[in-house]
Scaffold this motif. Structure first.
Motif, PDB file in Angstrom:
ATOM      1  N   CYS A  47       0.857  -1.199   0.000  1.00 60.32           N
ATOM      2  CA  CYS A  47       0.000   0.000   0.000  1.00 60.32           C
ATOM      3  C   CYS A  47       0.886   1.241   0.000  1.00 60.32           C
ATOM      4  O   CYS A  47       1.655   1.472   0.937  1.00 60.32           O
ATOM      5  CB  CYS A  47      -0.906   0.011   1.227  1.00 60.32           C
ATOM      6  SG  CYS A  47      -1.758   1.585   1.460  1.00 60.32           S
ATOM      7  N   CYS A  59      -5.786   5.462   0.481  1.00 61.17           N
ATOM      8  CA  CYS A  59      -5.943   4.716   1.725  1.00 61.17           C
ATOM      9  C   CYS A  59      -6.093   5.723   2.869  1.00 61.17           C
ATOM     10  O   CYS A  59      -5.576   6.830   2.823  1.00 61.17           O
ATOM     11  CB  CYS A  59      -4.739   3.808   1.963  1.00 61.17           C
ATOM     12  SG  CYS A  59      -5.079   2.585   3.233  1.00 61.17           S
ATOM     13  N   HIS A 115       0.363   1.972   3.933  1.00 56.03           N
ATOM     14  CA  HIS A 115       0.695   0.947   4.929  1.00 56.03           C
ATOM     15  C   HIS A 115       1.962   0.173   4.576  1.00 56.03           C
ATOM     16  O   HIS A 115       2.426  -0.653   5.350  1.00 56.03           O
ATOM     17  CB  HIS A 115      -0.475  -0.029   5.085  1.00 56.03           C
ATOM     18  CG  HIS A 115      -1.660   0.596   5.762  1.00 56.03           C
ATOM     19  ND1 HIS A 115      -2.811   0.937   5.080  1.00 56.03           N
ATOM     20  CD2 HIS A 115      -1.866   0.938   7.050  1.00 56.03           C
ATOM     21  CE1 HIS A 115      -3.684   1.460   5.930  1.00 56.03           C
ATOM     22  NE2 HIS A 115      -3.135   1.483   7.116  1.00 56.03           N
ATOM     23  N   CYS A 126      -6.953  -1.469   5.414  1.00 47.84           N
ATOM     24  CA  CYS A 126      -6.274  -0.869   4.260  1.00 47.84           C
ATOM     25  C   CYS A 126      -7.170  -0.904   3.019  1.00 47.84           C
ATOM     26  O   CYS A 126      -7.565  -1.961   2.547  1.00 47.84           O
ATOM     27  CB  CYS A 126      -4.968  -1.623   3.988  1.00 47.84           C
ATOM     28  SG  CYS A 126      -4.110  -1.019   2.529  1.00 47.84           S
ATOM     29  N   ASN A 127      -7.471   0.286   2.490  1.00 53.84           N
ATOM     30  CA  ASN A 127      -8.329   0.367   1.306  1.00 53.84           C
ATOM     31  C   ASN A 127      -7.667  -0.236   0.074  1.00 53.84           C
ATOM     32  O   ASN A 127      -8.338  -0.799  -0.787  1.00 53.84           O
ATOM     33  CB  ASN A 127      -8.690   1.829   1.020  1.00 53.84           C
ATOM     34  CG  ASN A 127      -9.780   2.336   1.945  1.00 53.84           C
ATOM     35  OD1 ASN A 127     -10.461   1.544   2.613  1.00 53.84           O
ATOM     36  ND2 ASN A 127      -9.944   3.639   2.005  1.00 53.84           N
ATOM     37  N   THR A 128      -6.331  -0.104  -0.033  1.00 51.01           N
ATOM     38  CA  THR A 128      -5.608  -0.616  -1.202  1.00 51.01           C
ATOM     39  C   THR A 128      -5.811  -2.128  -1.322  1.00 51.01           C
ATOM     40  O   THR A 128      -6.107  -2.649  -2.400  1.00 51.01           O
ATOM     41  CB  THR A 128      -4.104  -0.287  -1.073  1.00 51.01           C
ATOM     42  OG1 THR A 128      -3.978   1.127  -0.894  1.00 51.01           O
ATOM     43  CG2 THR A 128      -3.336  -0.719  -2.299  1.00 51.01           C
TER      44      THR A 128
HETATM   45 ZN   LIG Z   1      -3.367   1.038   3.131  1.00 48.52          ZN
END
Ligand SMILES: [Zn+2]
Length: 602
Positions: free
Chosen positions: A347, A358, A364, A377-379
């Protein structure tokens, strides 16, 4: 032959006229001579009896069915002692001139928390019997007397004042028990016909009062009454009597699964947390029963403001879930075999597509899928969403009890075609109706992180956790458990049941998700929960929303505890909070579990 018939008719008429004459004479004699003499066996004369116009009564119990919590504590329909005021035998010149004198009335006023003047005014203007009102209840509910007060009022022995049991529907305090509902106010026409306001039939307008209306309708009310003369004075010797329907089976008692003590404790925690709008749901991890369901802002069933939304049960209304929806995306990806908890990701903070970044601005860095779940974590989850189809995501959501009504319901039960106790339960949304589910990559990615059209109710969110604890089997959260006759005999048990979808999440995926939820607390966004009394597990969420053009956040925390022997699944949803503030939902989740741990004595 004909003559004979005529003769008979003549004699028949003659006898009839003779009898009538005797009756008329007798009546005249009674009216003229016995007018003021007492009738043998009666306490008053004929003249007095002729003056009996009507009875004056006051309703003590509407006869509506009782709602009780799991241990039999009354939620609606509690019986309390009240002070009932009836006309006196003699017309008082003034209240001070009542036959009992001033001193007992002064004492009575003190016991009832009123001034002597208030009491005097009320007695002077009395047209109908009434129950002494509770000022805290806005005059709508009678004052509930303590046993001591009840005894003292009785001892004063004031003519026309009795201590009587009264069945009050609500105590007039605000609460977060919107699932209980309220009774509709009487229209001005009905209210006009009823000077006391108590004889107007009320019917359930929301919540259980509405959905259980056919069961709660009683077989008539219980009332206290006295006989009065034309001037409204009580007839001498006619005491205050009570008349009840005397049916051993009604009213019915309906037992809930809710623990009222817990409900009230959580209500207090929610208010103290600073939450303005939102809900807390506590489910029994074993069977999905609703133990507490609190909605804020609080509502008062006696003061329903149609313009305000206080009576809305937010626990049953879908709101944007944000990252708690990553449980669904993880479930779909694991079921589809497109990832594993150990799969490495990277990320950088920017996803590079759909304007997605993110939450952690710096990114991250290197992390596994399970770590991505722990830190939300959005990624990682955008990447997973692109490996899945819209229908795959949708099927996982349905399998976990989202996007549909999950609340307990039953067909052809208790004489009802459909018994659905949870009024207004919303089904929530996964993809907007009429859309090819997630055909567009951006829509799929936004959905996978719980934004866009997704709506989840706090009840569904808590139940999703119960589903994982049962290896993917969806239970229908139950709020009713038993209906009993007035004599205590059970009319119907209402056992819990499953609410399956076409697909189920496998036990193995469920186990993986539960252990990933534990990592949220040990290494992720829920680290603060390590201070809780029980080891906990769960998933946080922060969703972006707009309220009247202003950016607001929905904060979520859902999970279970204690980790080794889960007893409860809890969902906390703090709605429309100002962005940038502390995560109230996580803190409140911990406090709710500390309360549960405390009451479990562990
Ligand atoms: Zn992330």
């Amino acid at each position: 032959m004909l003559r004979l018939v005529h003769k008979r008719i003549f004699w028949g008429l003659f006898i009839l006229i003779g009898l009538l004459a005797v009756l008329i004479l007798r009546l005249a004699w009674v009216q003229l001579l016995l007018k003021d003499r007492p009738v043998p066996g009666a306490a008053y004369s004929l003249a007095k009896m002729a003056e009996i116009q009507s009875e004056r009564e006051t309703v003590l119990d509407s006869g509506r069915g009782r709602l009780l919590d799991r241990s039999g504590k009354p939620l609606a329909g509690e019986t309390v002692w009240t002070a009932a005021f009836f006309p006196q035998e003699e017309q008082p010149v003034s209240a001070a001139g009542r036959t009992d004198g001033e001193q007992p009335l002064r004492r009575l006023a003190t016991v009832l928390g009123a001034t002597y003047e208030e009491m005097r005014d009320k007695l002077q203007t009395m047209k109908e019997p009434f129950l002494w009102p509770d000022p805290a209840g806005g005059g709508k509910v009678p004052l509930a007397l303590t046993e001591q007060q009840a005894e003292e009022v009785g001892r004063l022995g004031i003519d026309g004042v009795s201590v009587l049991p009264y069945n009050r529907r609500y105590d007039g305090t605000a609460s977060g028990s919107q699932w209980l509902g309220y009774l509709s106010e009487a229209g001005p026409k009905e209210a006009k016909r009823s000077p006391s306001g108590l004889r107007v039939p009320l019917s359930g307008t929301d919540g259980l009062e509405k959905t259980l209306e056919p069961l709660l309708q009683g077989v008539g009310h219980t009332e206290a009454f006295a006989q009065v003369d034309a001037r409204g004075n009580r007839l001498p010797g006619s005491g205050i009597q009570v008349r009840a329907p005397g049916n051993p089976y009604y009213p019915l008692s309906v037992y809930m699964t809710v623990d009222m003590k817990l409900q009230e404790d959580i209500e207090r925690l929610a208010v103290d947390s600073g939450m303005q709008e939102g809900a807390v749901v506590v489910l029994d991890a074993e069977n999905g029963d609703i133990e507490a369901m609190v909605s804020l802002p609080l509502y008062n069933p006696l003061k329903i403001d149609p313009a305000g939304g206080q009576w809305n049960n937010r626990a049953l209304q879908g709101v944007i879930p944000g990252s708690i929806f990553k449980v669904v995306t993880a479930a779909a990806a694991l079921e589809a075999g497109v990832t594993s908890p150990d799969e490495p990701f990277f990320c950088s903070g920017e996803y590079g597509k759909y304007g997605l970044s993110c939450a952690n601005g710096k990114g991250h860095g290197a992390l596994t899928m399970a770590e991505g779940f722990a830190v939300s974590c959005n990624t990682v989850f955008a990447t997973l969403a692109e490996r899945l189809s819209g229908p795959q995501l949708q099927r996982a959501a349905l399998a976990l009890g989202l996007g549909r009504q999950v609340g307990w319901q039953a067909e052809r039960t208790l004489g009802l075609p459909l018994l659905r106790p949870l009024a207004g339960e919303q089904p929530g949304v996964i993809f907007a109706a009429g859309e090819q589910p997630g055909a567009d990559g951006g829509a799929r990615v936004q959905t996978a992180i719980g934004q866009r059209d997704v709506r989840v109710t706090p009840l569904q969110a808590a139940n999703l956790v119960v589903t994982l604890l049962h290896g993917g089997e969806v239970r229908a959260p139950r709020i009713l458990q038993r209906v009993a006759f007035a004599n205590g005999q059970t009319l119907s048990e209402l056992p819990g049941h499953l609410a399956p979808a076409a697909d189920e999440i496998s036990p193995q995926t469920s186990r993986l998700l539960l252990s990933m939820m534990r990592r949220v607390v040990t290494d992720g966004t829920g680290r603060k929960l390590q201070q809780a009394r029980w080891p906990l597990a769960g998933k946080s969420g922060t969703a972006e929303t707009l309220v009247r053009g202003k950016a607001r956040n929905n904060q979520w925390f859902i999970g279970y505890g204690p980790v080794d022997h889960p007893k409860y699944a809890v969902a906390v949803a703090v709605e429309n909070a100002a962005p940038g503030g502390p995560h109230l939902a996580t803190r409140l989740f911990g406090q709710v579990f500390d309360q549960l741990a405390g009451s479990s004595g562990v």
